[in-house]
Design a protein around this motif. Structure first.
Motif, mmCIF file in Angstrom:
data_model
loop_
_atom_site.group_PDB
_atom_site.id
_atom_site.type_symbol
_atom_site.label_atom_id
_atom_site.label_comp_id
_atom_site.label_asym_id
_atom_site.label_seq_id
_atom_site.Cartn_x
_atom_site.Cartn_y
_atom_site.Cartn_z
ATOM 1 N N GLU A 82 0.867 -1.230 -0.066
ATOM 2 C CA GLU A 82 -0.136 0.211 -0.126
ATOM 3 C C GLU A 82 0.745 1.271 -0.023
ATOM 4 O O GLU A 82 1.729 1.286 1.004
ATOM 5 N N GLU A 83 0.857 2.061 -1.052
ATOM 6 C CA GLU A 83 1.591 3.240 -0.951
ATOM 7 C C GLU A 83 1.081 4.821 -1.203
ATOM 8 O O GLU A 83 -0.226 4.756 -1.784
ATOM 9 N N GLY A 84 1.672 5.500 -0.934
ATOM 10 C CA GLY A 84 1.108 6.963 -1.047
ATOM 11 C C GLY A 84 1.995 7.537 -2.139
ATOM 12 O O GLY A 84 2.937 6.974 -2.520
ATOM 13 N N CYS A 85 1.699 8.777 -2.433
ATOM 14 C CA CYS A 85 2.349 9.424 -3.548
ATOM 15 C C CYS A 85 2.205 10.818 -3.290
ATOM 16 O O CYS A 85 1.156 11.498 -3.270
ATOM 17 N N LEU A 86 3.171 11.710 -3.597
ATOM 18 C CA LEU A 86 3.001 13.294 -3.580
ATOM 19 C C LEU A 86 2.057 14.049 -4.570
ATOM 20 O O LEU A 86 1.269 14.772 -4.343
ATOM 21 N N SER A 87 2.043 13.141 -5.583
ATOM 22 C CA SER A 87 1.220 13.789 -7.016
ATOM 23 C C SER A 87 -0.222 13.252 -6.774
ATOM 24 O O SER A 87 -1.008 13.839 -7.419
ATOM 25 N N LEU A 88 -0.531 12.117 -5.790
ATOM 26 C CA LEU A 88 -2.021 11.680 -5.742
ATOM 27 C C LEU A 88 -2.380 11.604 -4.257
ATOM 28 O O LEU A 88 -1.570 11.563 -3.436
ATOM 29 N N THR A 89 -3.677 11.689 -3.835
ATOM 30 C CA THR A 89 -4.289 11.742 -2.634
ATOM 31 C C THR A 89 -4.608 10.308 -2.023
ATOM 32 O O THR A 89 -4.642 9.574 -2.822
ATOM 33 N N GLY A 90 -4.227 10.248 -0.899
ATOM 34 C CA GLY A 90 -4.521 8.917 -0.083
ATOM 35 C C GLY A 90 -3.347 7.985 -0.528
ATOM 36 O O GLY A 90 -2.208 8.262 -0.963
ATOM 37 N N THR A 91 -3.746 6.655 -0.230
ATOM 38 C CA THR A 91 -2.760 5.633 -0.527
ATOM 39 C C THR A 91 -3.814 4.407 -1.312
ATOM 40 O O THR A 91 -4.978 4.511 -1.390
#
Length: 136
Positions: A82-91
Motif C-alpha cells: 500500500e503506497e502513497g504519492c505526493l502527486s496523488l491523494t491517499g494511499t
C-alpha cells in the motif's frame, strides 16, 4: 531548482519519453525537489515535476540516486503493498516484487544493471510505474 509537484492525473498517465544527455538539468531539478520533500517522500519521477521524461530519483539506503531510462528486466517475490504519492491523494494497494533487476543509464549515460531488494526495490517500482504512465 525546487519544482512544484504535478497533480494532473491526465499528464501523469502519459508514458514518459526517453531521456537524453540534454536532460541532465531535469535530473538535478528532480533531486532538488526530492530533497526538499525528504520528510514525506523517498522517490520521484520526472513527471511528478511536470516533465515527461524517463528519469527517476530516489533514496537508495541513505544516498540519493538518479536513473535515466530505467527498465525492470527481472522480478521475483510478489507481494501486496500500500503506497502513497505526493502527486496523488491517499494511499493505494498494488502488487510489488521483493527483488528486481534494473537496467538504466547513469549521469554519463553509461548502461548499468543491478539487483535491488526490499524497500529500495519498492520505491524504484513505484517510480518506474510513473514512467510508464501507471497510476496506482
Amino acid at each position: 531548482m525546487i519544482c512544484e509537484i504535478c497533480k494532473d492525473e491526465a499528464f501523469l498517465a502519459q508514458k514518459a519519453e526517453v531521456a537524453t544527455t540534454s536532460d541532465l538539468g531535469i535530473a538535478q531539478d528532480l533531486l532538488d525537489t526530492l530533497i526538499a520533500h525528504k520528510d514525506g517522500c523517498v522517490g520521484m519521477a520526472a513527471n511528478m515535476i511536470g516533465v515527461n521524461k524517463r528519469i527517476i530519483a530516489f533514496d537508495n539506503e541513505g544516498e540519493y540516486m538518479v536513473m535515466f531510462n530505467p527498465v525492470i528486466v527481472k522480478q521475483s517475490g510478489p507481494y501486496e503493498a500500500e503506497e502513497g504519492c505526493l502527486s496523488l491523494t491517499g494511499t493505494r494497494k498494488t502488487k510489488r516484487f521483493q527483488s528486481i533487476k534494473v537496467q538504466w543509464q547513469n549521469e554519463n549515460f553509461q548502461t548499468r544493471i543491478k539487483t535491488f531488494t526490499g524497500w529500495t526495490s519498492e520505491i524504484i517500482q513505484h517510480e518506474i510505474d510513473h514512467c510508464e504512465g501507471i497510476i496506482i
